[in-house]
Write a protein that holds these residues in place. Structure first.
Motif, PDB file in Angstrom:
ATOM      1  N   LEU A   1      11.633  57.716  53.613  1.00 24.63           N
ATOM      2  CA  LEU A   1      11.751  56.308  54.000  1.00 24.63           C
ATOM      3  C   LEU A   1      13.003  55.663  53.410  1.00 24.63           C
ATOM      4  N   LEU A   2      13.300  56.006  52.176  1.00 27.74           N
ATOM      5  CA  LEU A   2      14.467  55.420  51.517  1.00 27.74           C
ATOM      6  C   LEU A   2      15.777  55.846  52.179  1.00 27.74           C
ATOM      7  N   ALA A   3      15.761  56.965  52.870  1.00 28.55           N
ATOM      8  CA  ALA A   3      16.965  57.415  53.566  1.00 28.55           C
ATOM      9  C   ALA A   3      17.331  56.476  54.708  1.00 28.55           C
ATOM     10  N   THR A   4      16.336  55.780  55.255  1.00 33.34           N
ATOM     11  CA  THR A   4      16.603  54.868  56.368  1.00 33.34           C
ATOM     12  C   THR A   4      16.473  53.404  55.973  1.00 33.34           C
ATOM     13  N   THR A   5      15.666  53.125  54.962  1.00 35.11           N
ATOM     14  CA  THR A   5      15.455  51.746  54.509  1.00 35.11           C
ATOM     15  C   THR A   5      15.607  51.724  52.994  1.00 35.11           C
ATOM     16  N   TRP A   6      16.798  51.441  52.528  1.00 34.84           N
ATOM     17  CA  TRP A   6      17.051  51.476  51.089  1.00 34.84           C
ATOM     18  C   TRP A   6      16.321  50.339  50.391  1.00 34.84           C
ATOM     19  N   TYR A   7      15.739  50.689  49.236  1.00 38.51           N
ATOM     20  CA  TYR A   7      15.066  49.692  48.408  1.00 38.51           C
ATOM     21  C   TYR A   7      15.091  50.205  46.980  1.00 38.51           C
ATOM     22  N   ALA A   8      15.836  49.536  46.127  1.00 39.16           N
ATOM     23  CA  ALA A   8      16.025  50.000  44.749  1.00 39.16           C
ATOM     24  C   ALA A   8      14.700  50.139  44.007  1.00 39.16           C
ATOM     25  N   THR A   9      13.767  49.238  44.245  1.00 40.59           N
ATOM     26  CA  THR A   9      12.470  49.323  43.565  1.00 40.59           C
ATOM     27  C   THR A   9      11.733  50.594  43.971  1.00 40.59           C
ATOM     28  N   GLY A  10      11.803  50.945  45.244  1.00 39.74           N
ATOM     29  CA  GLY A  10      11.179  52.191  45.707  1.00 39.74           C
ATOM     30  C   GLY A  10      11.800  53.405  45.037  1.00 39.74           C
ATOM     31  N   MET A  11      13.129  53.407  44.926  1.00 36.29           N
ATOM     32  CA  MET A  11      13.809  54.523  44.272  1.00 36.29           C
ATOM     33  C   MET A  11      13.452  54.576  42.793  1.00 36.29           C
ATOM     34  N   ASP A  12      13.320  53.433  42.154  1.00 36.29           N
ATOM     35  CA  ASP A  12      12.906  53.410  40.746  1.00 36.29           C
ATOM     36  C   ASP A  12      11.536  54.057  40.575  1.00 36.29           C
ATOM     37  N   ARG A  13      10.635  53.785  41.502  1.00 35.12           N
ATOM     38  CA  ARG A  13       9.288  54.380  41.421  1.00 35.12           C
ATOM     39  C   ARG A  13       9.364  55.896  41.519  1.00 35.12           C
ATOM     40  N   VAL A  14      10.178  56.387  42.429  1.00 34.23           N
ATOM     41  CA  VAL A  14      10.316  57.840  42.591  1.00 34.23           C
ATOM     42  C   VAL A  14      10.913  58.449  41.323  1.00 34.23           C
ATOM     43  N   ARG A  15      11.916  57.818  40.767  1.00 34.23           N
ATOM     44  CA  ARG A  15      12.530  58.334  39.533  1.00 34.23           C
ATOM     45  C   ARG A  15      11.535  58.335  38.368  1.00 34.23           C
ATOM     46  N   ASP A  16      10.720  57.295  38.292  1.00 35.26           N
ATOM     47  CA  ASP A  16       9.701  57.242  37.237  1.00 35.26           C
ATOM     48  C   ASP A  16       8.711  58.397  37.383  1.00 35.26           C
ATOM     49  N   VAL A  17       8.313  58.659  38.614  1.00 37.81           N
ATOM     50  CA  VAL A  17       7.391  59.775  38.869  1.00 37.81           C
ATOM     51  C   VAL A  17       8.038  61.085  38.457  1.00 37.81           C
ATOM     52  N   ARG A  18       9.303  61.253  38.800  1.00 44.74           N
ATOM     53  CA  ARG A  18       9.975  62.506  38.443  1.00 44.74           C
ATOM     54  C   ARG A  18       9.965  62.718  36.938  1.00 44.74           C
ATOM     55  N   ARG A  19      10.155  61.661  36.174  1.00 47.04           N
ATOM     56  CA  ARG A  19      10.117  61.804  34.710  1.00 47.04           C
ATOM     57  C   ARG A  19       8.739  62.257  34.234  1.00 47.04           C
ATOM     58  N   THR A  20       7.694  61.764  34.865  1.00 48.19           N
ATOM     59  CA  THR A  20       6.337  62.168  34.453  1.00 48.19           C
ATOM     60  C   THR A  20       6.017  63.592  34.869  1.00 48.19           C
ATOM     61  N   LEU A  21       6.796  64.143  35.788  1.00 47.03           N
ATOM     62  CA  LEU A  21       6.576  65.524  36.233  1.00 47.03           C
ATOM     63  C   LEU A  21       7.303  66.549  35.363  1.00 47.03           C
ATOM     64  N   ALA A  22       7.899  66.120  34.269  1.00 46.65           N
ATOM     65  CA  ALA A  22       8.647  67.019  33.387  1.00 46.65           C
ATOM     66  C   ALA A  22       7.848  68.261  32.961  1.00 46.65           C
ATOM     67  N   PRO A  23       6.548  68.135  32.661  1.00 42.28           N
ATOM     68  CA  PRO A  23       5.813  69.346  32.266  1.00 42.28           C
ATOM     69  C   PRO A  23       5.764  70.420  33.363  1.00 42.28           C
ATOM     70  N   TRP A  24       6.008  70.033  34.589  1.00 42.83           N
ATOM     71  CA  TRP A  24       5.956  70.976  35.714  1.00 42.83           C
ATOM     72  C   TRP A  24       7.335  71.209  36.310  1.00 42.83           C
ATOM     73  N   GLN A  25       8.383  71.004  35.515  1.00 39.67           N
ATOM     74  CA  GLN A  25       9.740  71.071  36.030  1.00 39.67           C
ATOM     75  C   GLN A  25      10.112  72.423  36.641  1.00 39.67           C
ATOM     76  N   ASN A  26       9.409  73.476  36.296  1.00 41.96           N
ATOM     77  CA  ASN A  26       9.710  74.788  36.851  1.00 41.96           C
ATOM     78  C   ASN A  26       8.905  75.104  38.109  1.00 41.96           C
ATOM     79  N   GLU A  27       8.022  74.204  38.490  1.00 38.94           N
ATOM     80  CA  GLU A  27       7.239  74.400  39.716  1.00 38.94           C
ATOM     81  C   GLU A  27       8.140  74.190  40.929  1.00 38.94           C
ATOM     82  N   ARG A  28       7.885  74.944  41.971  1.00 32.46           N
ATOM     83  CA  ARG A  28       8.701  74.870  43.184  1.00 32.46           C
ATOM     84  C   ARG A  28       8.743  73.448  43.762  1.00 32.46           C
ATOM     85  N   CYS A  29       7.590  72.784  43.791  1.00 32.88           N
ATOM     86  CA  CYS A  29       7.539  71.452  44.384  1.00 32.88           C
ATOM     87  C   CYS A  29       8.421  70.460  43.621  1.00 32.88           C
ATOM     88  N   VAL A  30       8.484  70.596  42.304  1.00 30.30           N
ATOM     89  CA  VAL A  30       9.315  69.694  41.498  1.00 30.30           C
ATOM     90  C   VAL A  30      10.793  70.028  41.694  1.00 30.30           C
TER      91      VAL A  30
END
Length: 94
Positions: free
Chosen positions: A46-75
Motif C-alpha cells: 500500500l505504501l508503494a502507491t499511497t505514501w504515509y510516513a506513519t504507516g512506514m514508521d509502524r512497519v519499521r517498528d515491527v521490523r525491530r521487534t522481529l530481530a529474534p527471527w532475523q534469520n527466518e526467510r520471511c524476515v
C-alpha cells in the motif's frame, strides 16, 4: 479487524497501512513472525502507491521487534522490501 479493513474505502489507504502495521505488531508480539511479515508486506504494498510516513514508521517498528527471527526467510524477505531501492525511491519522491 480484517472486517474493519474490508469496510474502509480505497481513499483510506493511509489508515489501512497503519492498521496493517498494528496487526503486524500484534503477530510479532505473539511470536508469529510469518504472520507479522505478511501484514508488514501488505502495508508496504500500500505504501508503494499511497505514501504515509506513519504507516512506514509502524512497519519499521515491527521490523525491530522481529530481530529474534532475523534469520527466518520471511524476515529476510521483509528486509529486502523494506530496504530495497523501490521503497527508497518511493519515500524520496513524496
Amino acid at each position: 479487524m480484517t472486517k474493519v479493513l474490508d469496510e474502509l474505502p480505497e481513499s483510506d489507504n493511509k489508515q489501512r497501512t497503519v492498521i496493517m502495521g498494528d496487526l503486524a505488531a500484534v503477530e510479532a508480539a505473539d511470536e508469529r513472525p510469518e504472520a507479522a511479515c505478511g501484514y508488514a508486506l501488505q502495508a508496504l504494498d500500500l505504501l508503494a502507491t499511497t505514501w504515509y510516513a506513519t504507516g512506514m514508521d509502524r512497519v519499521r517498528d515491527v521490523r525491530r521487534t522481529l530481530a529474534p527471527w532475523q534469520n527466518e526467510r520471511c524476515v529476510r524477505d521483509l528486509d529486502d522490501r523494506l530496504y530495497g531501492w523501490s521503497t527508497t525511491l518511493s519515500a524520496l519522491t513524496r
